[in-house]
Design an enzyme around this catalytic site. Sequence first.
Site, mmCIF file in Angstrom:
data_model
loop_
_atom_site.group_PDB
_atom_site.id
_atom_site.type_symbol
_atom_site.label_atom_id
_atom_site.label_comp_id
_atom_site.label_asym_id
_atom_site.label_seq_id
_atom_site.Cartn_x
_atom_site.Cartn_y
_atom_site.Cartn_z
ATOM 1 N N GLU A 1 -28.721 55.836 -4.844
ATOM 2 C CA GLU A 1 -28.917 57.284 -4.878
ATOM 3 C C GLU A 1 -29.179 57.869 -3.488
ATOM 4 O O GLU A 1 -29.293 59.072 -3.318
ATOM 5 C CB GLU A 1 -30.092 57.642 -5.802
ATOM 6 C CG GLU A 1 -29.820 57.419 -7.283
ATOM 7 C CD GLU A 1 -30.134 55.993 -7.757
ATOM 8 O OE1 GLU A 1 -30.174 55.079 -6.908
ATOM 9 O OE2 GLU A 1 -30.351 55.812 -8.974
ATOM 10 N N THR B 1 -24.935 53.139 -10.414
ATOM 11 C CA THR B 1 -26.113 52.283 -10.265
ATOM 12 C C THR B 1 -25.958 51.099 -11.230
ATOM 13 O O THR B 1 -25.209 51.181 -12.202
ATOM 14 C CB THR B 1 -27.402 53.035 -10.641
ATOM 15 O OG1 THR B 1 -27.282 53.444 -12.002
ATOM 16 C CG2 THR B 1 -27.620 54.256 -9.778
ATOM 17 N N TRP C 1 -53.242 46.965 -10.313
ATOM 18 C CA TRP C 1 -51.857 46.556 -10.122
ATOM 19 C C TRP C 1 -51.754 45.322 -9.238
ATOM 20 O O TRP C 1 -52.429 45.219 -8.215
ATOM 21 C CB TRP C 1 -51.052 47.687 -9.473
ATOM 22 C CG TRP C 1 -50.786 48.826 -10.406
ATOM 23 C CD1 TRP C 1 -51.290 48.973 -11.669
ATOM 24 C CD2 TRP C 1 -49.985 49.964 -10.143
ATOM 25 N NE1 TRP C 1 -50.831 50.145 -12.214
ATOM 26 C CE2 TRP C 1 -50.035 50.772 -11.293
ATOM 27 C CE3 TRP C 1 -49.216 50.391 -9.066
ATOM 28 C CZ2 TRP C 1 -49.348 51.979 -11.383
ATOM 29 C CZ3 TRP C 1 -48.537 51.588 -9.149
ATOM 30 C CH2 TRP C 1 -48.601 52.369 -10.309
ATOM 31 N N LYS D 1 -49.485 44.989 -14.419
ATOM 32 C CA LYS D 1 -50.681 45.795 -14.671
ATOM 33 C C LYS D 1 -51.721 44.916 -15.341
ATOM 34 O O LYS D 1 -51.622 44.606 -16.518
ATOM 35 C CB LYS D 1 -50.333 47.007 -15.519
ATOM 36 C CG LYS D 1 -49.371 47.890 -14.746
ATOM 37 C CD LYS D 1 -49.060 49.190 -15.417
ATOM 38 C CE LYS D 1 -48.212 50.030 -14.457
ATOM 39 N NZ LYS D 1 -46.929 50.438 -14.969
HETATM 40 P P1 ADP Z 1 -29.875 49.153 -8.348
HETATM 41 O O1 ADP Z 1 -30.981 50.155 -8.480
HETATM 42 O O2 ADP Z 1 -28.604 49.586 -8.901
HETATM 43 O O3 ADP Z 1 -30.286 47.728 -8.546
HETATM 44 P P2 ADP Z 1 -29.867 49.667 -5.613
HETATM 45 O O4 ADP Z 1 -29.187 48.842 -4.596
HETATM 46 O O5 ADP Z 1 -29.681 51.102 -5.594
HETATM 47 O O6 ADP Z 1 -29.402 49.083 -6.898
HETATM 48 O O7 ADP Z 1 -31.385 49.257 -5.634
HETATM 49 C C1 ADP Z 1 -32.347 50.037 -5.053
HETATM 50 C C2 ADP Z 1 -33.677 49.395 -5.237
HETATM 51 O O8 ADP Z 1 -33.716 48.094 -4.637
HETATM 52 C C3 ADP Z 1 -34.806 50.132 -4.581
HETATM 53 O O9 ADP Z 1 -35.226 51.217 -5.364
HETATM 54 C C4 ADP Z 1 -35.855 49.041 -4.440
HETATM 55 O O10 ADP Z 1 -36.547 48.838 -5.651
HETATM 56 C C5 ADP Z 1 -35.029 47.823 -4.165
HETATM 57 N N1 ADP Z 1 -34.998 47.560 -2.717
HETATM 58 C C6 ADP Z 1 -34.036 47.874 -1.842
HETATM 59 N N2 ADP Z 1 -34.357 47.438 -0.618
HETATM 60 C C7 ADP Z 1 -35.566 46.839 -0.705
HETATM 61 C C8 ADP Z 1 -36.456 46.185 0.224
HETATM 62 N N3 ADP Z 1 -36.156 46.037 1.501
HETATM 63 N N4 ADP Z 1 -37.624 45.710 -0.264
HETATM 64 C C9 ADP Z 1 -37.953 45.837 -1.560
HETATM 65 N N5 ADP Z 1 -37.164 46.421 -2.473
HETATM 66 C C10 ADP Z 1 -35.989 46.916 -2.056
#
Ligand code: ADP
Length: 549
Positions: free
Chosen positions: A330, A185, A448, A443
């Site tokens: 994940e 990640t 929120w 917040k």
């Molecule tokens: P990292 O957490 O390493 O930046 P990831 O690609 O695993 O990389 O990121 C996952 C996160 O990206 C999600 O938990 C979410 O917060 C965000 N995310 C992914 N797709 C979307 C989407 N379509 N809209 C909003 N947030 C998104």
Amino acid sequence: MLGSMMDMPLLVSNILRHAARHHGDAEIVSRRVEGDIHRYTYADLFRRAGQLADALTREGVRPGDRVATLAWNGYRHMELYYGVAGMGAVIHTINPRLHPDQIAWIINHAGDVHLAFDLSFLPIAQAIADKCPTVRSWIAMVDADRQPAAAIERLTNYEQFIAGGSTDYQWPEFDENTAMGLCYTSGTTGHPKGALYSHRSTVLHAYGAALPDAMGASARDCILPVVPMFHVNAWGLPFSCPLVGAKMVMPGAQLDGKSLYELFEAEGVTFSAGVPTVWLGLLQHVAQNKLRFSTLQRTVVGGSACPPAMLRTFREDYGVEVIHAWGMTEMSPLGTLCRLQNKHLKQSDEAQSKVLEKQGHAIFGVDMKIVDDENHELPWDGKTFGNLLVRGPWVIREYFKGEGGDPLIPDAQGKGWFPTGDVATIDADGYMQITDRSKDVIKSGGEWISSIDLENLAIAHPAVANAAVIGVPHPKWDERPLLVVVKKPGAEVTREELLKFYEGKVAKWWLPDDVLFVDAIPLGATGKILKTKLREQFQDYKLPQNDGA
Ligand code: ADP
């Protein structure tokens, strides 16, 4: 009583064998780092991946060993995916946009035994080779006559490396729960943690991703993954494409709007996938040059929220269907994709667009729920938002080497759910919408404010190229929103005009307290806005005198 059907393990090598036998002449077209275009077929890929697997075996690579890549999307990277995983070892894709020290840390944590890299990343290899004692060879992904003259010990080139392998490799069969891929990640806080995928999870994910209401991949498609193979397996496309026999087009290092557009048109791309920042570049190029897409039918947009303005431009101006998708490293990564259902087809365009703006519906293979901070499940009413939890056969159970302990939250039956770190609503039809990442939500006075909603509205203003909203400390309300904006080249807009633009679109107390104009917004290694960096950048910033009401 057990069923009496064959027990054939779900192995990724079987996906490629299927593609080679049943779609043997379907093409894989790659724009190489060297600048030229390379073409071959699934049959060629199968043969060369086997050759690589055999070469690795002769080099002493054993099942379970990690072999790393620092590479763009291209045919050799596909061979590494299948050759490494197919022999029972683990393909470890590293994000080259990370800092070299972090890359070295990841290589050492994973204990990678070989590392293959595209020439663009030679400077990284040079900078870290001495710090990575487990790496037995540094493999430049070039032809033998292009091997760089670099001061790296144990440097070789890909073609020389695989030349020692047999083209008649006998692919082994083993337990489908065997590890096949490793991806860390981004680690915005603390060290990165690894997600270790299995053959079973990857094959099931490839089936799920290809379904008509997911990506809808088919043998009639020509698919260009812009999303990199170094980040969460390019959303599974290197597995879903051969699974259905689609033609693949690999863009290499050139991800700017012009290069992508030219490749789309030259190869007849019907379907693509990438993060919103990439599509911003493409849409700007197409608009500036008054171009049309002659073959592109749909595109998956995910990784961060797809601004509604982008969705409408694709849909209404260019007739391209946008599939909004959500997932995470994940989760292999797909969780939800947004496509219309029967009940939506009679609705107005406006109502359909509203549905399509959401992150979408879970695919079979992912179950989800929203809970409050005490783990009580919240209603699916499209309004109540809570922490989003998921479970399923391609969702992580624990991080590589057990880092961080048990991440799961048990329910009343003792089943573990993975907390995504996202805050979301789910409506009565099961469509999920992300409100924010829990650490980015603002917040204000115990309530929120969604930074994503405020960003989406700002991006809809014609003078705005990109926008980010962060919470800044406020003595009375804890936090208040600050809007940071990059203007389009040549465009003008004032703070007051932007604040006025919000009026009537959000509750008054959601209005940002201030607007700052900047030349660029910092992006992270996966093309997402780096809110941590922005918060640091503006840590000394003081809001104008205003009670925030
Ligand atoms: P990292 O957490 O390493 O930046 P990831 O690609 O695993 O990389 O990121 C996952 C996160 O990206 C999600 O938990 C979410 O917060 C965000 N995310 C992914 N797709 C979307 C989407 N379509 N809209 C909003 N947030 C998104």
